[in-house]
Motif scaffolding. Structure first.
Motif, PDB file in Angstrom:
ATOM      1  N   ARG A 169       0.837  -1.216   0.000  1.00 36.02           N
ATOM      2  CA  ARG A 169       0.000   0.000   0.000  1.00 36.02           C
ATOM      3  C   ARG A 169       0.863   1.255   0.000  1.00 36.02           C
ATOM      4  O   ARG A 169       0.528   2.255  -0.661  1.00 36.02           O
ATOM      5  CB  ARG A 169      -0.941  -0.031   1.214  1.00 36.02           C
ATOM      6  CG  ARG A 169      -2.039  -1.082   1.057  1.00 36.02           C
ATOM      7  CD  ARG A 169      -2.946  -1.180   2.255  1.00 36.02           C
ATOM      8  NE  ARG A 169      -4.037  -2.131   1.994  1.00 36.02           N
ATOM      9  CZ  ARG A 169      -4.918  -2.520   2.902  1.00 36.02           C
ATOM     10  NH1 ARG A 169      -4.850  -2.048   4.140  1.00 36.02           N
ATOM     11  NH2 ARG A 169      -5.870  -3.381   2.585  1.00 36.02           N
ATOM     12  N   LEU A 217       2.085   1.827  -3.532  1.00 38.66           N
ATOM     13  CA  LEU A 217       1.033   2.423  -4.356  1.00 38.66           C
ATOM     14  C   LEU A 217       0.948   3.929  -4.123  1.00 38.66           C
ATOM     15  O   LEU A 217       0.896   4.722  -5.074  1.00 38.66           O
ATOM     16  CB  LEU A 217      -0.316   1.768  -4.032  1.00 38.66           C
ATOM     17  CG  LEU A 217      -1.555   2.441  -4.654  1.00 38.66           C
ATOM     18  CD1 LEU A 217      -1.506   2.358  -6.172  1.00 38.66           C
ATOM     19  CD2 LEU A 217      -2.837   1.800  -4.134  1.00 38.66           C
ATOM     20  N   THR A 270       8.777   3.117  -8.705  1.00 43.63           N
ATOM     21  CA  THR A 270       7.307   2.967  -8.738  1.00 43.63           C
ATOM     22  C   THR A 270       6.728   3.503 -10.038  1.00 43.63           C
ATOM     23  O   THR A 270       5.765   2.952 -10.566  1.00 43.63           O
ATOM     24  CB  THR A 270       6.619   3.690  -7.553  1.00 43.63           C
ATOM     25  OG1 THR A 270       6.898   5.089  -7.604  1.00 43.63           O
ATOM     26  CG2 THR A 270       7.059   3.118  -6.215  1.00 43.63           C
ATOM     27  N   LYS A 315       4.422   0.977 -12.597  1.00 42.10           N
ATOM     28  CA  LYS A 315       3.027   1.287 -12.254  1.00 42.10           C
ATOM     29  C   LYS A 315       2.073   0.153 -12.605  1.00 42.10           C
ATOM     30  O   LYS A 315       1.012   0.021 -12.014  1.00 42.10           O
ATOM     31  CB  LYS A 315       2.572   2.568 -12.971  1.00 42.10           C
ATOM     32  CG  LYS A 315       2.889   3.834 -12.206  1.00 42.10           C
ATOM     33  CD  LYS A 315       2.232   5.029 -12.886  1.00 42.10           C
ATOM     34  CE  LYS A 315       2.386   6.282 -12.040  1.00 42.10           C
ATOM     35  NZ  LYS A 315       1.754   7.440 -12.694  1.00 42.10           N
ATOM     36  N   PHE A 354       0.649  -2.003  -9.803  1.00 43.09           N
ATOM     37  CA  PHE A 354      -0.187  -1.504  -8.717  1.00 43.09           C
ATOM     38  C   PHE A 354      -1.675  -1.504  -9.045  1.00 43.09           C
ATOM     39  O   PHE A 354      -2.329  -0.471  -9.132  1.00 43.09           O
ATOM     40  CB  PHE A 354       0.277  -0.083  -8.309  1.00 43.09           C
ATOM     41  CG  PHE A 354       1.733  -0.040  -7.934  1.00 43.09           C
ATOM     42  CD1 PHE A 354       2.230  -0.868  -6.946  1.00 43.09           C
ATOM     43  CD2 PHE A 354       2.614   0.792  -8.592  1.00 43.09           C
ATOM     44  CE1 PHE A 354       3.568  -0.859  -6.603  1.00 43.09           C
ATOM     45  CE2 PHE A 354       3.957   0.813  -8.276  1.00 43.09           C
ATOM     46  CZ  PHE A 354       4.434  -0.006  -7.270  1.00 43.09           C
ATOM     47  N   ILE A 383      -2.439  -5.041  -4.741  1.00 42.92           N
ATOM     48  CA  ILE A 383      -2.082  -4.282  -3.554  1.00 42.92           C
ATOM     49  C   ILE A 383      -2.817  -4.785  -2.311  1.00 42.92           C
ATOM     50  O   ILE A 383      -2.356  -4.641  -1.193  1.00 42.92           O
ATOM     51  CB  ILE A 383      -2.388  -2.766  -3.793  1.00 42.92           C
ATOM     52  CG1 ILE A 383      -1.547  -2.253  -4.963  1.00 42.92           C
ATOM     53  CG2 ILE A 383      -2.115  -1.932  -2.561  1.00 42.92           C
ATOM     54  CD1 ILE A 383      -0.064  -2.456  -4.813  1.00 42.92           C
TER      55      ILE A 383
END
Length: 215
Positions: free
Chosen positions: A152, A155, A201, A205, A208, A213
Motif C-alpha cells: 500500500r 502504491l 514505482t 506502475k 499496482f 495491492i
C-alpha cells in the motif's frame, strides 16, 4: 491469398527502409502512409494481411487504429513499432491483442522474424522490448516479497504522496512510513539516493492494481 503488408509511420525514411527491405525479401507491400487517419482508411477499405504501424503518428496513433480495428472486427494483424520505452504502452498493446511490438531501433533487424511469427498466428513481442523496459510481467514474483502495508505504501508513493500524507491515509506515523520505505529500498536493492524509490514505482506502475495491492 498472397500475404499483403501495409506500412504507416510519420518518419518517411523508416517507411522507405522497411518497404525496401521487405520488398527485397519478396513481400508484397500494398501501400504506405505518413499519418494514422490515412492508414486507418486504407486498412478498413482493403484489410491487408498485416499492418506495420508507428505508435506515435499525427491524426491517429497506432494504438487508436488498433482499437478501431478491434471494434470493427477487421482481420488485419497489427504490428506496432515505437521509439517509446514505456511499460504502459507495452501493456496496452498486449490488452488489444496486437500481434507484434518492436522498438524502432531494432525494426529492420527483427521485422522479418516478427512477420513470420504473425502469419502463423503467433504474436511476436520483441525480447529487446523487455530488456529495454526492465520489468517483469509476473506481478506476484515482485510483490510477494512485500507485506500488505508495504504494498500500500508503494502504491501511494507511485501517486507522489509524501510520508506525512501516506501516514495520515494509513493511520501510521511518518516515522513508521520512513522505516517501511527503508525496508522496501533494501528489498528492491535500490541505490540510496533521493527519488530512487519514486522512480522505481513510476517504471512499475503496471504492478499496482487493487487486487495486487490488497484493496
Amino acid at each position: 491469398m498472397k500475404l499483403s503488408i501495409y506500412i504507416a509511420d510519420d518518419h518517411p525514411l523508416l517507411v522507405k527502409g522497411l518497404e525496401n527491405f521487405l520488398s527485397e525479401k519478396g513481400y508484397n507491400i500494398v501501400g504506405t502512409a505518413n499519418d494514422g487517419k490515412t492508414a486507418l482508411n486504407f486498412i478498413i477499405k482493403h484489410e491487408p494481411s498485416v499492418a506495420i504501424l508507428d505508435i506515435d503518428m499525427p491524426k491517429l496513433t497506432g494504438i487508436e487504429i488498433a482499437k478501431q480495428c478491434q471494434r470493427k472486427k477487421i482481420a488485419t494483424k497489427i504490428i506496432l513499432i515505437t521509439l517509446h520505452k514505456e511499460v504502459e504502452l507495452y501493456l496496452q498493446a498486449k490488452k488489444l491483442n496486437i500481434y507484434g511490438y518492436l522498438l524502432k531501433e531494432f525494426a529492420i533487424e527483427e521485422i522479418e522474424n516478427c512477420i513470420k511469427s504473425v502469419i502463423k498466428d503467433q504474436p511476436f513481442f520483441s525480447p529487446k522490448i523487455k530488456e529495454a523496459l526492465n520489468f517483469s510481467e509476473d506481478n506476484s514474483t515482485i510483490l510477494n516479497q512485500f507485506s500488505l502495508a508495504e504494498r500500500r505504501i508503494l502504491l501511494l508513493i507511485s501517486e507522489h504522496k509524501t510520508n506525512k500524507e501516506i501516514g495520515r491515509l494509513l493511520f501510521l506515523s511518518p516515522r513508521t512510513i520512513e522505516k517501511h520505505r527503508s525496508k522496501i529500498i533494501l528489498k528492491l536493492d535500490l541505490p540510496p539516493k533521493t527519488g530512487a524509490l519514486l522512480t522505481w514505482t513510476q517504471k512499475n506502475k503496471h504492478l499496482f492494481t487493487k487486487s495486487n495491492i490488497g484493496y
